[in-house]
Write a protein that holds these residues in place. Structure first.
Motif, PDB file in Angstrom:
ATOM      1  N   ASN A  28       0.828  -1.211   0.000  1.00  0.00           N
ATOM      2  CA  ASN A  28       0.000   0.000   0.000  1.00  0.00           C
ATOM      3  C   ASN A  28       0.862   1.260   0.000  1.00  0.00           C
ATOM      4  OD1 ASN A  28      -2.353  -1.550   0.102  1.00  0.00           O
ATOM      5  ND2 ASN A  28      -2.327  -1.626   2.347  1.00  0.00           N
ATOM      6  N   TYR A  29       1.970   1.187   0.710  1.00  0.00           N
ATOM      7  CA  TYR A  29       2.872   2.335   0.780  1.00  0.00           C
ATOM      8  C   TYR A  29       3.485   2.640  -0.583  1.00  0.00           C
ATOM      9  CZ  TYR A  29       7.075   4.985   2.039  1.00  0.00           C
ATOM     10  OH  TYR A  29       8.075   5.927   2.102  1.00  0.00           O
ATOM     11  N   LEU A  30       3.940   1.607  -1.278  1.00  0.00           N
ATOM     12  CA  LEU A  30       4.563   1.804  -2.578  1.00  0.00           C
ATOM     13  C   LEU A  30       3.568   2.312  -3.612  1.00  0.00           C
ATOM     14  CD1 LEU A  30       6.837  -1.379  -2.842  1.00  0.00           C
ATOM     15  CD2 LEU A  30       7.541   0.951  -2.307  1.00  0.00           C
ATOM     16  N   LEU A  31       2.332   1.871  -3.518  1.00  0.00           N
ATOM     17  CA  LEU A  31       1.337   2.222  -4.525  1.00  0.00           C
ATOM     18  C   LEU A  31       0.757   3.618  -4.314  1.00  0.00           C
ATOM     19  CD1 LEU A  31      -0.239   1.208  -7.004  1.00  0.00           C
ATOM     20  CD2 LEU A  31      -1.976   0.318  -5.430  1.00  0.00           C
ATOM     21  N   SER A  32       0.570   4.013  -3.066  1.00  0.00           N
ATOM     22  CA  SER A  32      -0.183   5.235  -2.789  1.00  0.00           C
ATOM     23  C   SER A  32       0.636   6.347  -2.163  1.00  0.00           C
ATOM     24  CB  SER A  32      -1.373   4.912  -1.853  1.00  0.00           C
ATOM     25  OG  SER A  32      -2.184   3.905  -2.402  1.00  0.00           O
ATOM     26  N   ASP A  33       1.658   6.029  -1.389  1.00  0.00           N
ATOM     27  CA  ASP A  33       2.334   7.043  -0.583  1.00  0.00           C
ATOM     28  C   ASP A  33       3.729   7.397  -1.080  1.00  0.00           C
ATOM     29  OD1 ASP A  33       0.104   6.986   1.034  1.00  0.00           O
ATOM     30  OD2 ASP A  33       0.950   5.505   2.412  1.00  0.00           O
ATOM     31  N   THR A  34       4.122   6.916  -2.232  1.00  0.00           N
ATOM     32  CA  THR A  34       5.447   7.245  -2.773  1.00  0.00           C
ATOM     33  C   THR A  34       5.301   7.721  -4.218  1.00  0.00           C
ATOM     34  OG1 THR A  34       5.929   5.049  -3.680  1.00  0.00           O
ATOM     35  CG2 THR A  34       6.449   5.418  -1.348  1.00  0.00           C
ATOM     36  N   LEU A  35       6.394   8.214  -4.753  1.00  0.00           N
ATOM     37  CA  LEU A  35       6.446   8.657  -6.151  1.00  0.00           C
ATOM     38  C   LEU A  35       7.023   7.580  -7.058  1.00  0.00           C
ATOM     39  CD1 LEU A  35       7.761  12.293  -5.595  1.00  0.00           C
ATOM     40  CD2 LEU A  35       5.417  11.592  -6.091  1.00  0.00           C
ATOM     41  N   LEU A  36       7.009   6.341  -6.599  1.00  0.00           N
ATOM     42  CA  LEU A  36       7.619   5.263  -7.378  1.00  0.00           C
ATOM     43  C   LEU A  36       6.961   5.118  -8.745  1.00  0.00           C
ATOM     44  CD1 LEU A  36       9.614   2.835  -7.422  1.00  0.00           C
ATOM     45  CD2 LEU A  36       7.718   1.432  -6.569  1.00  0.00           C
ATOM     46  N   VAL A  37       5.631   5.077  -8.778  1.00  0.00           N
ATOM     47  CA  VAL A  37       4.929   4.868 -10.053  1.00  0.00           C
ATOM     48  C   VAL A  37       5.065   6.075 -10.978  1.00  0.00           C
ATOM     49  CG1 VAL A  37       2.684   4.448 -11.109  1.00  0.00           C
ATOM     50  CG2 VAL A  37       3.353   3.169  -9.068  1.00  0.00           C
ATOM     51  N   MET A  76      -3.745   5.828  -8.998  1.00  0.00           N
ATOM     52  CA  MET A  76      -2.664   5.143  -9.697  1.00  0.00           C
ATOM     53  C   MET A  76      -3.196   4.183 -10.758  1.00  0.00           C
ATOM     54  SD  MET A  76       0.200   6.294  -8.877  1.00  0.00           S
ATOM     55  CE  MET A  76       0.904   7.363  -7.619  1.00  0.00           C
ATOM     56  N   PHE A  77      -4.334   3.544 -10.457  1.00  0.00           N
ATOM     57  CA  PHE A  77      -4.895   2.624 -11.433  1.00  0.00           C
ATOM     58  C   PHE A  77      -5.432   3.367 -12.644  1.00  0.00           C
ATOM     59  CE2 PHE A  77      -4.948  -0.388  -7.881  1.00  0.00           C
ATOM     60  CZ  PHE A  77      -4.506  -1.524  -8.526  1.00  0.00           C
ATOM     61  N   GLN A  78      -5.969   4.557 -12.442  1.00  0.00           N
ATOM     62  CA  GLN A  78      -6.428   5.355 -13.575  1.00  0.00           C
ATOM     63  C   GLN A  78      -5.249   5.731 -14.476  1.00  0.00           C
ATOM     64  OE1 GLN A  78      -8.711   8.664 -12.120  1.00  0.00           O
ATOM     65  NE2 GLN A  78      -9.926   7.403 -10.732  1.00  0.00           N
ATOM     66  N   LEU A  79      -4.113   6.074 -13.868  1.00  0.00           N
ATOM     67  CA  LEU A  79      -2.922   6.381 -14.659  1.00  0.00           C
ATOM     68  C   LEU A  79      -2.432   5.151 -15.422  1.00  0.00           C
ATOM     69  CD1 LEU A  79      -0.915   8.590 -12.125  1.00  0.00           C
ATOM     70  CD2 LEU A  79      -2.180   9.359 -14.138  1.00  0.00           C
ATOM     71  N   LEU A  80      -2.409   4.023 -14.753  1.00  0.00           N
ATOM     72  CA  LEU A  80      -1.936   2.809 -15.399  1.00  0.00           C
ATOM     73  C   LEU A  80      -2.888   2.343 -16.495  1.00  0.00           C
ATOM     74  CD1 LEU A  80      -0.679   0.865 -12.241  1.00  0.00           C
ATOM     75  CD2 LEU A  80       0.724   1.970 -13.986  1.00  0.00           C
ATOM     76  N   HIS A  81      -4.183   2.589 -16.313  1.00  0.00           N
ATOM     77  CA  HIS A  81      -5.156   2.188 -17.321  1.00  0.00           C
ATOM     78  C   HIS A  81      -5.003   3.025 -18.595  1.00  0.00           C
ATOM     79  CE1 HIS A  81      -8.848   0.576 -19.000  1.00  0.00           C
ATOM     80  NE2 HIS A  81      -9.269   1.817 -19.218  1.00  0.00           N
ATOM     81  N   ARG A  82      -4.666   4.292 -18.433  1.00  0.00           N
ATOM     82  CA  ARG A  82      -4.489   5.167 -19.594  1.00  0.00           C
ATOM     83  C   ARG A  82      -3.192   4.846 -20.327  1.00  0.00           C
ATOM     84  NH1 ARG A  82      -5.125  11.261 -17.859  1.00  0.00           N
ATOM     85  NH2 ARG A  82      -4.611  11.448 -20.093  1.00  0.00           N
ATOM     86  N   PHE A  83      -2.262   4.261 -19.613  1.00  0.00           N
ATOM     87  CA  PHE A  83      -0.965   3.950 -20.228  1.00  0.00           C
ATOM     88  C   PHE A  83      -0.795   2.440 -20.247  1.00  0.00           C
ATOM     89  CE2 PHE A  83       3.595   3.174 -20.164  1.00  0.00           C
ATOM     90  CZ  PHE A  83       4.014   3.982 -21.200  1.00  0.00           C
ATOM     91  N   ASN A  84      -1.095   1.844 -21.377  1.00  0.00           N
ATOM     92  CA  ASN A  84      -0.996   0.390 -21.511  1.00  0.00           C
ATOM     93  C   ASN A  84       0.042   0.072 -22.588  1.00  0.00           C
ATOM     94  OD1 ASN A  84      -1.318  -2.332 -21.551  1.00  0.00           O
ATOM     95  ND2 ASN A  84      -3.436  -2.324 -22.295  1.00  0.00           N
TER      96      ASN A  84
END
Length: 459
Positions: free
Chosen positions: A350-359, A441-449
């Motif tokens: 959860n930390y990597l997905l929501s609370d960091t700038l990793l993605v 994050m999922f909205q961003l990933l969905h737009r970029f496939n």
């Protein structure tokens, strides 16, 4: 005409004319009478002698505490000037790093010497770099104990101090040994203290750029006055090979062989080819739990994402094989934390997905760059295939068609790119497993496939 053929009377007459012309102030060559009729000749100004680095160092030793700012600036602007001074670097190590007088040589002075060594170690001349390695071999045990006393033990307030000495030494070693350091070497530097070693790596990544004090001229010298100089802080961004090296060091913290080889009993069992005792394996899990906690509490992933973004994606160029390996090392570090830790793995996801700038700072820019590179490679392969399609009228033969296909597919052979994409997608799978699809994050990933553009890449 030689002087032997000139008579005394003739010579005297010529000499008298020269004296008369000089006294009268007549410049027959230029027909000028400077200084009110008195001809004078001005001697050419002598160039001011440049101060040698050895002289600068010897004069700095007079002050208390010793101030080496001018040499730090010189090492940044002209490293060869210091490297070419015979015995200067050895003298710095002997009289500063190994000096036991803490009043005249304080911690800042020792940091200046390490900064000088780090600057001169950036040279591309292998012989000059070998000089730096030999100088480092002269660092005594006293300085190692000094580093331990300054940064291993907690401060008076119960908190660790910033490991400036270890960070500087790590930077020197990375540059001096061509960015080929291993995590075992770092643990040896920190006396086996994993937390200190990790803090040193995180500190270098967090700095992103080093701030050095340089001496600059504020005002030029005027008649009867001296020039004015001042100290000024300037920032120098870390080079990309250093960031890549730090990523590989991070991966080594989560490798089981690095941990077991650092233990006396682990080294013995591994060398003998025997199975490790069960308690050492359990201890490794405990170490991974601690490493996971430190990574989340110290904002390591945030710092790592920013450093990678600045080092790899800021210039817009095509990534090199070493860049892809660095990305694999970062994702390997994160994946090993998730796989080997026994506590806190759900919080890590959860930390990597929501609370960091990793993605947004690392995953998406990397995949975007890879998709662009994959498209270029696909067009190149198609161009090669079209060029070889009509092979002297034998294109219809099965053997020729297979040969054309094989040759054109060589343009798609890039294993480092494939490995980088695989490791990135593996991290995304771990992060997104059973996570709510309503997150940003999922909205961003969905737009970029990137899947369609990657299907043609050779595995």
């Amino acid at each position: 005409m030689s002087l032997a053929n000139v008579g005394p009377s003739t010579w005297n007459m010529d000499k008298a004319r020269q004296v008369t012309d000089h006294v009268g102030g007549v410049d027959k060559e230029n027909n000028a009478m400077p200084n009110g009729g008195k001809a004078t000749t001005k001697a050419p100004a002598k160039p001011k002698p440049e101060l040698s680095p050895t002289w600068m160092f010897n004069s700095a030793l007079i002050s208390s505490p010793v101030d080496l700012s001018s040499l730090v600036t010189l090492s940044l602007e002209d490293p060869s000037a210091i490297l070419n001074e015979v015995g200067l670097l050895n003298k710095m190590v002997d009289k500063v790093l190994n000096a036991k007088n803490s009043k005249r040589v304080d911690k800042d002075t020792r940091l200046d010497v390490l900064q000088i060594l780090a600057n001169v170690a950036t040279t591309e001349d292998e012989m000059e770099k070998e000089k730096v390695r030999k100088v480092l071999a002269g660092v005594g045990e006293w300085f190692e104990k000094y580093m331990e006393s300054q940064e291993l033990s907690p401060s008076r307030h119960g908190k660790r101090v910033e490991p400036e000495l270890h960070k500087s030494m790590l930077k020197v070693l990375c540059r001096a040994y061509d960015y080929a350091l291993k995590t075992d070497d770092l643990l040896e530097l920190t006396g086996g203290d994993r937390r200190l070693a990790l803090e040193s790596v995180v500190g270098l990544l967090e700095d992103g750029e080093e701030v050095v004090m340089e001496v600059v001229q504020r005002a030029a010298a005027k008649p009867g006055q001296r020039a004015q100089w001042e100290q000024r802080a300037t920032s120098v961004r870390h080079e990309k090979p250093l960031v890549v090296q730090l990523c590989h060091l991070l991966l080594g913290f989560t490798r089981a062989d690095t941990y077991f080889s650092s233990l006396d009993e682990g080294f013995y069992y591994m060398e003998a080819g025997l199975e490790l005792p069960e308690y050492t394996i359990d201890q490794f899990s405990v170490e991974m739990d601690s490493l996971l906690h430190i990574s989340m509490s110290s904002k390591l992933i945030e710092t790592l994402a920013k450093a990678m973004n600045g080092a790899l994606f800021s210039n817009g160029r095509v990534l090199e094989p070493a860049d892809h390996k660095a990305v694999c090392a970062v994702h390997g570090f994160l994946q090993n934390l998730y796989l080997y830790a026994t506590d806190g793995t759900e919080e890590l996801r959860n930390y990597l997905l929501s609370d960091t700038l990793l993605v947004p700072h690392m995953v998406l820019p990397y995949l975007e760059r890879c998709v662009y590179h994959a498209a270029v490679m696909s067009r190149r392969a198609q161009a090669n295939k079209d060029a070889l399609g009509d092979f002297a009228g034998f294109a219809d033969l099965p053997e020729v068609a297979g040969l054309v296909e094989e040759v054109s597919d060589l343009s798609l052979d890039y294993p480092e790119l494939v490995q980088g994409i695989e490791s990135t997608l593996r991290t995304l799978i771990i992060l997104s497993f059973r996570a709510p699809r309503t997150r940003l994050m999922f909205q961003l990933l969905h737009r970029f496939n990137p899947t369609p553009s990657l299907l043609r890449m050779k595995r």
